[in-house]
Design a protein around this motif. Sequence first.
Motif, mmCIF file in Angstrom:
data_model
loop_
_atom_site.group_PDB
_atom_site.id
_atom_site.type_symbol
_atom_site.label_atom_id
_atom_site.label_comp_id
_atom_site.label_asym_id
_atom_site.label_seq_id
_atom_site.Cartn_x
_atom_site.Cartn_y
_atom_site.Cartn_z
ATOM 1 N N SER A 16 -5.401 8.057 0.901
ATOM 2 C CA SER A 16 -4.261 8.786 0.363
ATOM 3 C C SER A 16 -4.314 10.215 0.881
ATOM 4 O O SER A 16 -5.392 10.811 0.978
ATOM 5 C CB SER A 16 -4.331 8.782 -1.163
ATOM 6 O OG SER A 16 -3.352 9.630 -1.703
ATOM 7 N N ILE A 37 3.106 4.851 2.927
ATOM 8 C CA ILE A 37 4.048 4.668 1.830
ATOM 9 C C ILE A 37 4.016 5.904 0.935
ATOM 10 O O ILE A 37 2.942 6.402 0.586
ATOM 11 C CB ILE A 37 3.678 3.417 0.996
ATOM 12 C CG1 ILE A 37 3.777 2.169 1.861
ATOM 13 C CG2 ILE A 37 4.569 3.299 -0.227
ATOM 14 C CD1 ILE A 37 3.256 0.923 1.176
ATOM 15 N N ALA A 39 3.855 7.502 -2.356
ATOM 16 C CA ALA A 39 3.396 7.035 -3.661
ATOM 17 C C ALA A 39 3.858 7.931 -4.796
ATOM 18 O O ALA A 39 3.969 7.474 -5.932
ATOM 19 C CB ALA A 39 1.873 6.930 -3.678
ATOM 20 N N PHE A 43 0.356 10.497 -8.263
ATOM 21 C CA PHE A 43 -0.527 9.417 -7.833
ATOM 22 C C PHE A 43 -1.982 9.878 -7.797
ATOM 23 O O PHE A 43 -2.291 10.965 -7.306
ATOM 24 C CB PHE A 43 -0.113 8.941 -6.436
ATOM 25 C CG PHE A 43 -1.018 7.893 -5.879
ATOM 26 C CD1 PHE A 43 -1.012 6.615 -6.386
ATOM 27 C CD2 PHE A 43 -1.875 8.189 -4.838
ATOM 28 C CE1 PHE A 43 -1.844 5.629 -5.872
ATOM 29 C CE2 PHE A 43 -2.708 7.220 -4.309
ATOM 30 C CZ PHE A 43 -2.690 5.948 -4.826
ATOM 31 N N THR A 58 -1.477 -2.182 -3.938
ATOM 32 C CA THR A 58 -0.660 -2.751 -2.866
ATOM 33 C C THR A 58 0.526 -3.510 -3.445
ATOM 34 O O THR A 58 1.659 -3.359 -2.984
ATOM 35 C CB THR A 58 -1.511 -3.671 -1.969
ATOM 36 O OG1 THR A 58 -2.554 -2.890 -1.379
ATOM 37 C CG2 THR A 58 -0.688 -4.325 -0.885
ATOM 38 N N LEU A 61 3.031 -0.806 -4.994
ATOM 39 C CA LEU A 61 3.750 0.004 -4.014
ATOM 40 C C LEU A 61 4.723 -0.838 -3.196
ATOM 41 O O LEU A 61 5.835 -0.400 -2.899
ATOM 42 C CB LEU A 61 2.771 0.736 -3.102
ATOM 43 C CG LEU A 61 1.986 1.875 -3.755
ATOM 44 C CD1 LEU A 61 0.985 2.462 -2.778
ATOM 45 C CD2 LEU A 61 2.902 2.945 -4.291
ATOM 46 N N ASN A 62 4.322 -2.045 -2.836
ATOM 47 C CA ASN A 62 5.222 -2.917 -2.078
ATOM 48 C C ASN A 62 6.406 -3.395 -2.920
ATOM 49 O O ASN A 62 7.436 -3.786 -2.376
ATOM 50 C CB ASN A 62 4.473 -4.106 -1.481
ATOM 51 C CG ASN A 62 3.626 -3.694 -0.294
ATOM 52 O OD1 ASN A 62 3.946 -2.749 0.417
ATOM 53 N ND2 ASN A 62 2.533 -4.390 -0.081
ATOM 54 N N GLY A 66 6.697 3.651 -8.036
ATOM 55 C CA GLY A 66 6.198 4.945 -7.627
ATOM 56 C C GLY A 66 5.430 5.626 -8.744
ATOM 57 O O GLY A 66 5.483 5.211 -9.903
#
Length: 98
Positions: A16, A37, A39, A43, A58, A61-62, A66
Motif C-alpha cells: 500500500s 487500486i 483504497a 485504509f 482482495t 476491493l474488487n 472503499g
Amino acid sequence: MGHCKTSYVCLPCRASYKQPYDSWRERRCPRCARVMIHAGSAFAPPPRRDKAAWRTLTLLLNAGVGFHKTCCGGPGYRPRELREARAWLARRRPTHSL
C-alpha cells in the motif's frame, strides 16, 4: 497548502502506498508496475505476511468497497475474514425482481 493523500494498493505485491489523489491519473506499483487500486484515505493495510487478510481485502476491493473517511469518523464496518466478507457483500447487493 498540501494535497490530501490517500492509499493505493497493489494486491499482487501486498503493498500500500499513500499518494496524492488524482481521479484522472492511473497509479502504478513501484515494485511490479501493475495498476494499483484506490483504497481510500481511511485504509489501513494488513501485514504483508497475513495472507488471509489480503485475500479478504482482495475480495472487498474488487467488489468496489472503499475505505473512505466520512463525516462520522471513518469508513464504518469492514469484515476481516473471508467468510464474513462474502456474507457481508451478499447482504449489500441489491436484489432486483422482475
